[in-house]
Design a protein around this motif. Structure first.
Motif: not given
Length: 141
Positions: A3-24
């Motif tokens: 459940v914790r792993t799934l929560a991390v994956l959902v949280l991270c993928s939502t945040m990454v897709l929402a941002q659309g900007k690269k770390s560099d």
């Protein structure tokens, strides 16, 4: 654990897709080499935007292991990397992990005295979202 792993994956993928900007876009890198006999010691300096952090190495959280900052040689041979100690973040949802903020200094030993290109793989996050992972290439003449 699942459940914790799934929560991390959902949280991270939502945040990454929402941002659309690269770390560099929020982390800049530079390198300086000093001869050390037949090899050289390269000091990599990462300058992280004050609104962000990057995941440390080691990150000390197996769920985030793929996100930790890593240095590789894209040209030349890397002999050793010394990462600084990260700052502990205590998180009740995803578990504790370590990060770097501000100026980060990483030491790498490279073989020989010829040109080397190092890649720094990292992911930057703020308190509310994560950016897409990036690999920043740094040339060492």
């Amino acid at each position: 654990m699942f459940v914790r792993t799934l929560a991390v994956l959902v949280l991270c993928s939502t945040m990454v897709l929402a941002q659309g900007k690269k770390s560099d876009t929020v982390v800049k890198a530079s390198a300086k080499a000093v001869a050390a006999g037949a090899n050289r010691v390269v000091t990599l300096t990462l300058d992280v935007d004050p609104k962000y952090y990057i995941y440390a190495n080691p990150i000390d959280n197996k769920d985030f292991a793929d996100n930790q900052t890593t240095v590789t040689a894209t040209k030349g041979k890397l002999l050793k990397v010394s990462y600084p100690k990260g700052e502990l973040v205590q998180d009740k949802v995803v578990g504790d992990y370590k990060v770097y903020k501000g100026k980060v200094t990483i030491e790498a030993t490279v073989e020989g005295t010829g040109p080397v290109e190092l890649g720094v793989a990292l992911q930057a996050c703020s308190k509310s979202s994560c950016l897409l992972p990036s690999t920043i290439k740094v040339n060492v003449p």
